[in-house]
Every structure is written in structure tokens, then in C-alpha cells.
Design an enzyme around this catalytic site. Structure first.
Site, PDB file in Angstrom:
ATOM      1  N   GLU A 107      31.741  46.847  53.939  1.00 41.23           N
ATOM      2  CA  GLU A 107      30.862  46.650  52.785  1.00 41.23           C
ATOM      3  C   GLU A 107      29.556  47.418  52.940  1.00 41.23           C
ATOM      4  OE1 GLU A 107      31.633  45.352  50.033  1.00 41.23           O
ATOM      5  OE2 GLU A 107      33.224  43.868  50.340  1.00 41.23           O
TER       6      GLU A 107
ATOM      7  N   GLU B 203      29.532  41.822  34.649  1.00 43.55           N
ATOM      8  CA  GLU B 203      30.447  42.959  34.468  1.00 43.55           C
ATOM      9  C   GLU B 203      30.775  43.209  32.995  1.00 43.55           C
ATOM     10  OE1 GLU B 203      33.947  42.790  36.916  1.00 43.55           O
ATOM     11  OE2 GLU B 203      32.829  43.116  38.754  1.00 43.55           O
TER      12      GLU B 203
ATOM     13  N   HIS C  80      37.935  48.258  46.657  1.00 42.90           N
ATOM     14  CA  HIS C  80      38.484  46.904  46.576  1.00 42.90           C
ATOM     15  C   HIS C  80      39.830  46.815  45.856  1.00 42.90           C
ATOM     16  CE1 HIS C  80      34.541  45.882  48.031  1.00 42.90           C
ATOM     17  NE2 HIS C  80      34.814  44.597  48.037  1.00 42.90           N
TER      18      HIS C  80
ATOM     19  N   ASN D 295      33.078  47.389  43.115  1.00 41.23           N
ATOM     20  CA  ASN D 295      34.481  47.237  43.511  1.00 41.23           C
ATOM     21  C   ASN D 295      35.017  48.461  44.252  1.00 41.23           C
ATOM     22  OD1 ASN D 295      34.841  44.638  42.344  1.00 41.23           O
ATOM     23  ND2 ASN D 295      35.045  45.587  40.314  1.00 41.23           N
TER      24      ASN D 295
ATOM     25  N   ARG E 116      28.334  46.929  37.152  1.00 44.22           N
ATOM     26  CA  ARG E 116      28.655  46.064  38.294  1.00 44.22           C
ATOM     27  C   ARG E 116      30.051  46.355  38.833  1.00 44.22           C
ATOM     28  NH1 ARG E 116      27.395  39.670  39.511  1.00 44.22           N
ATOM     29  NH2 ARG E 116      28.437  39.703  41.549  1.00 44.22           N
TER      30      ARG E 116
ATOM     31  N   HIS F 232      42.023  44.926  48.289  1.00 40.97           N
ATOM     32  CA  HIS F 232      42.489  43.556  48.080  1.00 40.97           C
ATOM     33  C   HIS F 232      43.997  43.447  48.266  1.00 40.97           C
ATOM     34  CE1 HIS F 232      38.883  41.855  45.597  1.00 40.97           C
ATOM     35  NE2 HIS F 232      38.703  41.749  46.896  1.00 40.97           N
TER      36      HIS F 232
ATOM     37  N   HIS G 139      38.766  41.182  55.241  1.00 41.53           N
ATOM     38  CA  HIS G 139      38.365  41.783  53.967  1.00 41.53           C
ATOM     39  C   HIS G 139      37.662  43.123  54.165  1.00 41.53           C
ATOM     40  CE1 HIS G 139      37.011  42.111  49.834  1.00 41.53           C
ATOM     41  NE2 HIS G 139      35.779  42.276  50.271  1.00 41.53           N
TER      42      HIS G 139
ATOM     43  N   ARG H 250      30.684  20.507  35.404  1.00 43.92           N
ATOM     44  CA  ARG H 250      30.262  21.693  34.630  1.00 43.92           C
ATOM     45  C   ARG H 250      29.081  22.435  35.254  1.00 43.92           C
ATOM     46  NH1 ARG H 250      31.269  18.169  30.001  1.00 43.92           N
ATOM     47  NH2 ARG H 250      33.244  18.786  29.023  1.00 43.92           N
TER      48      ARG H 250
ATOM     49  N   LYS I  12      22.484  45.875  45.836  1.00 44.54           N
ATOM     50  CA  LYS I  12      23.293  44.948  45.039  1.00 44.54           C
ATOM     51  C   LYS I  12      22.435  44.245  43.991  1.00 44.54           C
ATOM     52  CE  LYS I  12      27.004  41.659  45.065  1.00 44.54           C
ATOM     53  NZ  LYS I  12      28.048  40.978  45.857  1.00 44.54           N
TER      54      LYS I  12
ATOM     55  N   LYS J 149      29.293  35.887  42.294  1.00 44.56           N
ATOM     56  CA  LYS J 149      30.748  35.885  42.100  1.00 44.56           C
ATOM     57  C   LYS J 149      31.350  34.789  42.969  1.00 44.56           C
ATOM     58  CE  LYS J 149      32.332  40.440  40.576  1.00 44.56           C
ATOM     59  NZ  LYS J 149      33.187  41.600  40.923  1.00 44.56           N
TER      60      LYS J 149
END
Length: 352
Positions: free
Chosen positions: A185, A236, A248, A245, A241, A252, A262, A121, A226, A143
Site C-alpha cells: 500500500e 467514489e 486491487h 484501487n 477515489r 483482491h 492483502h 443504523r 489519501k 470504507k
């Protein structure tokens, strides 16, 4: 050495920017907590260039250190390699106070972060990015995730590291194409930030390389942008936030279907969104041209590969994790420094 902090209450942490020996990280590891048990998660070449020295230093200081190597490429971000790492940690008796060290690019960071978030956890981890892309983006913000069912990052968690240690010396061992992919990026942050950073990139993007004297400042700028966004909207929940993206949603899907890196796929995604935003009437023609010209000048791919089946592309976009009630939240351009979320159905997004 420079330092930034991401202020997230009890989840706050430092980003350390260095340019010399990896040994600079040791005092920061020692200050994290009292554990002496850690695992370096990396890939063969990266460990050879950078990890062995870190391993020897930690060993000499009395740490119980293990090494876990994962394969190169997106295949490492899978249930299989996630389970392999779980099995390894269990077999070596790692507990909730043990530390994971992600030494690598975005793949290593995403996988290690997800395992850290879910093993017992949650156990502590730190990020040591070794690519431009991971230094400016994926190592920062918490993330984590793996791919599943042919969809990128569909299984994951928001789970902040205890530290991010960026050393620009690592980038000198990157292949040229790998370094250049990170510019996708970087350009994203130039567009998000507005005219000053964007204008700087427009002038210099073609000369940015691992020995570029302005590289530390460039990485710091991206991390600062960022950090501000993540501090506003860590998980988000408010939408700000989601602006990260940019490029993306299309990127993606292109990455999955073509195998582009990427950052390369993000570059294609940004060009697509610039054209889409113009066609929808939100972005002026000259602004769209400036954005597209910047991607071209960087040397990144900028066109959707002709080998892609359009139906397959649309089907992947429909499964995007930003999809809500049949529509996908796209980051649409209204100008450099002005990006907004628009909920669009697939019928509104022609392949252009």
C-alpha cells in the site's frame, strides 16, 4: 504527536500520529462525546500486546468497557462474525451513543466499521490501527465491509470513524512478513503521488522497518495523500477515489485464491497493472520497469502464482464490485503520478 484532519463537513475527523504510550488517546476519546460505554474489538495477540493497557486505563477512568475478540485472518470478515458482534452488543445493551474501538489491522477495522455503520443504523467508532497496512490505508477513509460469496468487501458501507489514532510503537511487535506486507500500500501511494515520494521509496524501500527513523513521516505522507483523495470523492461518486484501487482488482482476486496477505497481493496486482498498461500502450517501458523494480526491491511477491487457475481468476475479476455492465473499471498507469480509470472487458486483460 502530530495531527491531520480529513475535512468532510459533519463527517470530518482527526488522524493522530503518536509514538509513545497508548494513554495519549484518552483525551481524544473523552472529547468525542459523553458516553462512558465502549467495546474494544480486537484479536488475541493484539489485545495481549496493546489492548490490555487501554482496557485498564479506560476502566480506571470510569468507563464501562467490554472486550470482543475475533479470530485472525480474513475469516473474521464474514456474516458469522458480524452477527456474533451484533449479538454481543445487544446482549450488553449497547445503544446509539456507545463507542466501538477497532484495535487491530485491516480485518478488525473493516469488520468493526461495518458493524458500527449498521448497528442501530449507525453508532460511533474509532480506529486504532496496529499494522503498517492499516495505518497507511484501511483505517483512513471510512470504507468498511465484510466478505461474502468468496468475494472481498462485496458487502459494506462508507462510514467514517470519529478518530484515527496511529501509534508507530505498535508496529514494533509485528512479525517481519506482516510489516513488509504493508509496503504494498505504501508503494501504491508513491505511484499515485508522483516522482518525489516515488523516488524516495525507490532509494529506501529495502531499509524500511518498524524502527526506521523516517517511518512516522512516511505514514503521514500516505495519510495526507489519501486524505486529499477522500476529501475530493468520499463515496467514489466522481471517480477520483477509485484511483486508490491501484493494484486491487487483480490483487483482491489473487488474495482470495492464494491466501497471500492483502499488501502482498496488491504488490502482485501493481506489477500486473504495470505490464498491462505497457502492453496497452499507455505506459513507457522504462516507467514500467521502475515500478516493477520497486516492488521487487521491497521484497514483496511480484508474480502471479503459477498455482492459480486462470479461469477462476477471470471469474473472480468479473464479479469485482467495480464491474459495470460487463466491464471492470481498472486503474491503469500512464506514468508515475499519472493514473487513470479505464473500463476493460476480460477479453482485454490477458494473464501476463
Amino acid at each position: 504527536m502530530d495531527r491531520l484532519q480529513i475535512g468532510l463537513g459533519q463527517n470530518s475527523y482527526d488522524i493522530i500520529l503518536a509514538s509513545s504510550a497508548i494513554s495519549e488517546i484518552i483525551p481524544h476519546i473523552e472529547n468525542l462525546h459523553d458516553t462512558k460505554k465502549c467495546c474494544i474489538v480486537s484479536q488475541n495477540n493484539i489485545f495481549k500486546y496493546h489492548g490490555l493497557e487501554l482496557f485498564k486505563i479506560l476502566k480506571s477512568l470510569g468507563y464501562d468497557v467490554n472486550i470482543h475478540i475475533v479470530p485472525d485472518g480474513e475469516k473474521a470478515k464474514s456474516i458469522k462474525y458480524c452477527r456474533n458482534l451484533f449479538d454481543f452488543l445487544l446482549a450488553k445493551n449497547y445503544d446509539r451513543h456507545s463507542l466501538l474501538i477497532a484495535l487491530g489491522g485491516g480485518v478488525v477495522g473493516d469488520l468493526t466499521g461495518f458493524v458500527a455503520a449498521t448497528y442501530m443504523r449507525g453508532i460511533p467508532y474509532i480506529q486504532i490501527p496496529t499494522t503498517l497496512l492499516s495505518a497507511v490505508d484501511s483505517s483512513v477513509g471510512g470504507k468498511t465491509g465484510i466478505n461474502f460469496g468468496g468475494i472481498k468487501n462485496i458487502v459494506g458501507a462508507f462510514y467514517q470513524p470519529k478518530l484515527v489514532f496511529i501509534n508507530t510503537e505498535f508496529l514494533k511487535t509485528l512479525p517481519e512478513a506482516e510489516f513488509k506486507a504493508g509496503l504494498g500500500e505504501v508503494i501504491k501511494y508513491g505511484i499515485l503521488d508522483g516522482k518525489n515520494f516515488f523516488n524516495e521509496l525507490s532509494e529506501k524501500v529495502n531499509i524500511i522497518n518498524p524502527t526506521y527513523e523516517g517511518l512516522p513521516a512516511l505514514i503521514k505522507s500516505c495519510c495526507e495523500i489519501k486524505a486529499r483523495i477522500v476529501e475530493e470523492d468520499e463515496k467514489e461518486l466522481t471517480g477520483s477515489r477509485m484511483l486508490l484501487n491501484l493494484g486491487h482488482t487483480m490483487g483482491h482476486s489473487i488474495e482470495v485464491l492464494t491466501g497471500l496477505r492483502h499488501g502482498e497481493a496488491v504488490g502482485v496486482g501493481i506489477v500486473y497493472v504495470a505490464k498491462l498498461s505497457k502492453n496497452l500502450g499507455y505506459l513507457k517501458k522504462d516507467e514500467a520497469k521502475r515500478i516493477i523494480d520497486l516492488i521487487k526491491k521491497s521484497g514483496l511477491p511480484w508474480e502471479i502464482p503459477t498455482c492459480i487457475n486462470q479461469q477462476s481468476l477471470l471469474e473472480l475479476i468479473e464479479k469485482d464490485k467495480k464491474q459495470i455492465r460487463g466491464k471492470v473499471n481498472w486503474v491503469i498507469l500512464h506514468g508515475v503520478g499519472d493514473v487513470r480509470i479505464h473500463s476493460l472487458a476480460n477479453s482485454e486483460i490477458p494473464i501476463i
